[in-house]
Design a protein around this motif. Structure first.
Motif, PDB file in Angstrom:
ATOM      1  N   MET A 243       0.835  -1.215   0.000  1.00 16.00           N
ATOM      2  CA  MET A 243       0.000   0.000   0.000  1.00 16.00           C
ATOM      3  C   MET A 243       0.863   1.256   0.000  1.00 16.00           C
ATOM      4  O   MET A 243       0.595   2.215  -0.714  1.00 16.00           O
ATOM      5  N   LYS A 244       1.945   1.199   0.795  1.00 17.11           N
ATOM      6  CA  LYS A 244       2.808   2.373   0.933  1.00 17.11           C
ATOM      7  C   LYS A 244       3.392   2.788  -0.423  1.00 17.11           C
ATOM      8  O   LYS A 244       3.354   3.965  -0.796  1.00 17.11           O
ATOM      9  N   LYS A 245       3.892   1.789  -1.148  1.00 15.37           N
ATOM     10  CA  LYS A 245       4.528   2.060  -2.442  1.00 15.37           C
ATOM     11  C   LYS A 245       3.488   2.562  -3.443  1.00 15.37           C
ATOM     12  O   LYS A 245       3.726   3.493  -4.205  1.00 15.37           O
ATOM     13  N   LYS A 246       2.321   1.934  -3.409  1.00 16.89           N
ATOM     14  CA  LYS A 246       1.244   2.308  -4.330  1.00 16.89           C
ATOM     15  C   LYS A 246       0.818   3.767  -4.104  1.00 16.89           C
ATOM     16  O   LYS A 246       0.663   4.536  -5.052  1.00 16.89           O
ATOM     17  N   LEU A 247       0.662   4.142  -2.827  1.00 18.36           N
ATOM     18  CA  LEU A 247       0.241   5.509  -2.522  1.00 18.36           C
ATOM     19  C   LEU A 247       1.306   6.512  -2.943  1.00 18.36           C
ATOM     20  O   LEU A 247       0.999   7.619  -3.393  1.00 18.36           O
ATOM     21  N   GLN A 248       2.557   6.132  -2.777  1.00 15.83           N
ATOM     22  CA  GLN A 248       3.659   7.007  -3.189  1.00 15.83           C
ATOM     23  C   GLN A 248       3.571   7.284  -4.703  1.00 15.83           C
ATOM     24  O   GLN A 248       3.667   8.427  -5.149  1.00 15.83           O
ATOM     25  N   GLU A 249       3.323   6.223  -5.469  1.00 18.24           N
ATOM     26  CA  GLU A 249       3.207   6.377  -6.931  1.00 18.24           C
ATOM     27  C   GLU A 249       2.002   7.238  -7.297  1.00 18.24           C
ATOM     28  O   GLU A 249       2.081   8.106  -8.162  1.00 18.24           O
ATOM     29  N   ILE A 250       0.905   6.980  -6.613  1.00 14.95           N
ATOM     30  CA  ILE A 250      -0.322   7.760  -6.861  1.00 14.95           C
ATOM     31  C   ILE A 250      -0.067   9.235  -6.586  1.00 14.95           C
ATOM     32  O   ILE A 250      -0.372  10.114  -7.393  1.00 14.95           O
ATOM     33  N   PHE A 251       0.559   9.508  -5.453  1.00 14.28           N
ATOM     34  CA  PHE A 251       0.842  10.884  -5.034  1.00 14.28           C
ATOM     35  C   PHE A 251       1.747  11.588  -6.046  1.00 14.28           C
ATOM     36  O   PHE A 251       1.486  12.735  -6.439  1.00 14.28           O
ATOM     37  N   GLU A 252       2.803  10.891  -6.467  1.00  8.04           N
ATOM     38  CA  GLU A 252       3.750  11.502  -7.407  1.00  8.04           C
ATOM     39  C   GLU A 252       3.060  11.864  -8.716  1.00  8.04           C
ATOM     40  O   GLU A 252       3.313  12.915  -9.296  1.00  8.04           O
ATOM     41  N   TRP A 253       2.162  10.973  -9.178  1.00  2.00           N
ATOM     42  CA  TRP A 253       1.465  11.270 -10.440  1.00  2.00           C
ATOM     43  C   TRP A 253       0.652  12.564 -10.300  1.00  2.00           C
ATOM     44  O   TRP A 253       0.741  13.460 -11.142  1.00  2.00           O
ATOM     45  N   PHE A 254      -0.112  12.672  -9.220  1.00  2.00           N
ATOM     46  CA  PHE A 254      -0.942  13.877  -9.062  1.00  2.00           C
ATOM     47  C   PHE A 254      -0.066  15.118  -8.864  1.00  2.00           C
ATOM     48  O   PHE A 254      -0.396  16.188  -9.364  1.00  2.00           O
ATOM     49  N   HIS A 255       1.040  14.951  -8.166  1.00  2.00           N
ATOM     50  CA  HIS A 255       1.893  16.132  -7.970  1.00  2.00           C
ATOM     51  C   HIS A 255       2.496  16.608  -9.296  1.00  2.00           C
ATOM     52  O   HIS A 255       2.621  17.805  -9.528  1.00  2.00           O
ATOM     53  N   ARG A 256       2.845  15.643 -10.156  1.00  2.00           N
ATOM     54  CA  ARG A 256       3.433  16.011 -11.456  1.00  2.00           C
ATOM     55  C   ARG A 256       2.408  16.623 -12.398  1.00  2.00           C
ATOM     56  O   ARG A 256       2.764  17.310 -13.339  1.00  2.00           O
ATOM     57  N   ASN A 257       1.128  16.376 -12.147  1.00  2.00           N
ATOM     58  CA  ASN A 257       0.080  16.775 -13.102  1.00  2.00           C
ATOM     59  C   ASN A 257      -0.969  17.694 -12.478  1.00  2.00           C
ATOM     60  O   ASN A 257      -2.157  17.334 -12.403  1.00  2.00           O
ATOM     61  N   PRO A 258      -0.559  18.880 -12.035  1.00  2.00           N
ATOM     62  CA  PRO A 258      -1.523  19.787 -11.397  1.00  2.00           C
ATOM     63  C   PRO A 258      -2.442  20.444 -12.429  1.00  2.00           C
ATOM     64  O   PRO A 258      -2.009  20.750 -13.538  1.00  2.00           O
ATOM     65  N   GLU A 259      -3.686  20.638 -12.051  1.00  2.00           N
ATOM     66  CA  GLU A 259      -4.644  21.332 -12.927  1.00  2.00           C
ATOM     67  C   GLU A 259      -5.432  22.347 -12.100  1.00  2.00           C
ATOM     68  O   GLU A 259      -5.755  22.098 -10.937  1.00  2.00           O
ATOM     69  N   LEU A 260      -5.745  23.493 -12.717  1.00  2.00           N
ATOM     70  CA  LEU A 260      -6.444  24.568 -12.007  1.00  2.00           C
ATOM     71  C   LEU A 260      -7.922  24.218 -11.780  1.00  2.00           C
ATOM     72  O   LEU A 260      -8.445  23.279 -12.365  1.00  2.00           O
ATOM     73  N   SER A 261      -8.563  25.035 -10.951  1.00  2.00           N
ATOM     74  CA  SER A 261      -9.980  24.863 -10.627  1.00  2.00           C
ATOM     75  C   SER A 261     -10.839  24.680 -11.883  1.00  2.00           C
ATOM     76  O   SER A 261     -10.729  25.475 -12.822  1.00  2.00           O
ATOM     77  N   TYR A 262     -11.678  23.682 -11.874  1.00  2.00           N
ATOM     78  CA  TYR A 262     -12.625  23.345 -12.951  1.00  2.00           C
ATOM     79  C   TYR A 262     -11.948  22.897 -14.248  1.00  2.00           C
ATOM     80  O   TYR A 262     -12.599  22.731 -15.266  1.00  2.00           O
ATOM     81  N   GLU A 263     -10.614  22.733 -14.187  1.00  2.00           N
ATOM     82  CA  GLU A 263      -9.916  22.178 -15.357  1.00  2.00           C
ATOM     83  C   GLU A 263      -9.332  20.819 -14.986  1.00  2.00           C
ATOM     84  O   GLU A 263      -8.418  20.326 -15.635  1.00  2.00           O
ATOM     85  N   GLU A 264      -9.848  20.194 -13.934  1.00  2.00           N
ATOM     86  CA  GLU A 264      -9.233  18.965 -13.404  1.00  2.00           C
ATOM     87  C   GLU A 264      -9.667  17.725 -14.189  1.00  2.00           C
ATOM     88  O   GLU A 264     -10.106  16.737 -13.612  1.00  2.00           O
ATOM     89  N   TYR A 265      -9.535  17.776 -15.510  1.00  2.00           N
ATOM     90  CA  TYR A 265     -10.005  16.666 -16.358  1.00  2.00           C
ATOM     91  C   TYR A 265      -9.136  15.417 -16.211  1.00  2.00           C
ATOM     92  O   TYR A 265      -9.635  14.326 -15.968  1.00  2.00           O
ATOM     93  N   ARG A 266      -7.818  15.590 -16.354  1.00  2.00           N
ATOM     94  CA  ARG A 266      -6.922  14.428 -16.267  1.00  2.00           C
ATOM     95  C   ARG A 266      -6.904  13.899 -14.841  1.00  2.00           C
ATOM     96  O   ARG A 266      -6.813  12.700 -14.608  1.00  2.00           O
ATOM     97  N   THR A 267      -6.975  14.814 -13.890  1.00  2.00           N
ATOM     98  CA  THR A 267      -7.008  14.431 -12.475  1.00  2.00           C
ATOM     99  C   THR A 267      -8.206  13.520 -12.212  1.00  2.00           C
ATOM    100  O   THR A 267      -8.079  12.450 -11.607  1.00  2.00           O
ATOM    101  N   THR A 268      -9.373  13.968 -12.693  1.00  2.00           N
ATOM    102  CA  THR A 268     -10.605  13.195 -12.506  1.00  2.00           C
ATOM    103  C   THR A 268     -10.486  11.818 -13.166  1.00  2.00           C
ATOM    104  O   THR A 268     -10.840  10.796 -12.567  1.00  2.00           O
ATOM    105  N   GLN A 269      -9.942  11.823 -14.391  1.00  2.00           N
ATOM    106  CA  GLN A 269      -9.772  10.580 -15.145  1.00  2.00           C
ATOM    107  C   GLN A 269      -8.884   9.585 -14.391  1.00  2.00           C
ATOM    108  O   GLN A 269      -9.174   8.394 -14.314  1.00  2.00           O
TER     109      GLN A 269
END
Ligand code: NI
Length: 369
Positions: free
Chosen positions: A1-27
């Protein structure tokens, strides 16, 4: 779980999107949750997502709010997984909130047999706009929710230290705009007109007396004039002056008092200077207030799991989490993410060691007693 969450976190940190533009984030949230068989509710919004975990035991409907948007900031964190979009950054820890929410969803899904009641994880868009919560509340996904939980990264505390308190934790956020209209004229003949500049200065000074003379001295409250604009050259007295700023209050009655006094002071002061003031009051989210029982319960769970619990820092900042609390009781938990640069700064970073413990903690809170 620890490793998986780390990977998940890194992906979201690398791919920030502004308010109401969170398309890739949502996907990406959808992809991870669907892979684990977590049910996703239909939602009539372009961005954001609501997951639901239905327990096999009787219990309340609870929601965990995780905001998902990022900020228009050029990252200077030096992280190996820094933002890949220049000028966009997860500088408020919402990538951490997403990761914690996903972590809790995955764990709760595995423990459905023991789960008492239903848990909805609200991946909410547009928190930085102050209105994302309202968009979600306009849909019907929160109609049956009996308790709302929220979390926020806290860079003023060591990793894993949990801040909780009953009562007020953040302020109502209101905005005002004052236009003072005088009579423009030659800079050498002020007697021919009505100069809006001294009127505006007097208004700025007088507004501060609302805090010092009208509000109970034991109540946190403030008013900041953050923009003042008038004129465009050195020898012409302009026709108008504009003031803009923000009012922050915890107490409902204080909020009302500010709205009334602000108009009165601006209008009457301008009048005394031969000018006229027009006031616009633009209300934002109300104060975030932690339900006493929920805060107590969350602190008990934290201590049981070995976390250090400290009194939650109160702030005259705001969070649209308060809109949910107009529907049902709520509790907003601050999670220490390692001392460092404050939120909304280019060097803000979350200590990754908090990812898994936060997911474990939120799961326990949501499992019920
Ligand atoms: Ni935030």
């Amino acid at each position: 779980m620890k490793k998986k969450l780390q990977e998940i976190f890194e992906w979201f940190h690398r791919n920030p999107e502004l308010s109401y533009e969170e398309y890739r984030t949502t996907q990406q949230i959808r992809r991870i949750l669907e892979e684990a068989g977590v049910e996703i509710l239909p939602l009539s919004l372009e961005t954001g997502l609501v997951a639901v975990i239905r327990g096999k035991k009787e219990g309340p409907v609870q929601a965990l709010r995780c905001d998902i948007d990022a900020l228009p900031i050029l990252e200077e964190s030096g992280l190996s997984y820094a933002s890949e979009t220049p000028g966009r950054m997860h500088a408020c820890g919402h990538d951490f909130h997403i990761t914690a929410g996903i972590g809790a969803a995955l764990r709760l899904q595995e423990r459905r047999e023991e789960l008492a009641g239903t848990v909805k994880i609200l991946f909410q868009p547009g928190e930085e706009s102050s209105l994302g919560a309202l968009k979600l509340l306009e849909t019907d996904v929160c109609d049956d929710v009996e308790r709302f939980w929220g979390l926020h990264a806290d860079p003023t505390n060591e990793a894993g230290v949990i801040g909780l308190r009953p009562g007020y934790v953040s302020a109502a956020v209101d905005r005002f705009l004052i236009t003072i209209k005088g009579i423009g004229c030659h800079g050498a003949h002020p007697d021919d007109g009505a100069d809006p500049i001294p009127a505006a200065c007097a208004v700025v000074q007088a507004l501060q007396t609302i805090v010092t003379r009208n509000v109970n001295a034991f109540h946190p409250a403030l008013i900041s004039v953050t923009r003042i604009e008038a004129g465009n050259t050195w020898n012409v007295i302009p026709e108008t002056a504009e003031l803009e700023g923000t009012v922050r209050t915890m107490d409902r009655a204080d909020r009302k008092l500010f709205e009334e006094k602000l108009s009165l002071i601006a209008e009457r002061t301008a009048q005394a200077y031969g000018a006229q003031a027009q006031v616009q009051w633009i209300p934002g989210p109300p104060a975030v207030v932690n339900d006493e029982k929920m805060a107590e319960y969350a602190a008990d769970v934290a201590r049981r799991l070995g976390f250090v619990v400290v009194p939650e820092e109160q702030s005259l900042g705001g969070d649209d989490f308060s809109f949910y609390e107009e529907k049902a009781p709520g509790c907003y938990i601050k999670i220490g993410t390692g001392k460092g640069q404050l939120i909304h700064q280019p060097g803000f970073a979350v200590d990754e060691s908090v990812l898994e413990p936060t997911a474990v903690y939120l799961t326990e809170v949501l499992m019920g007693d």
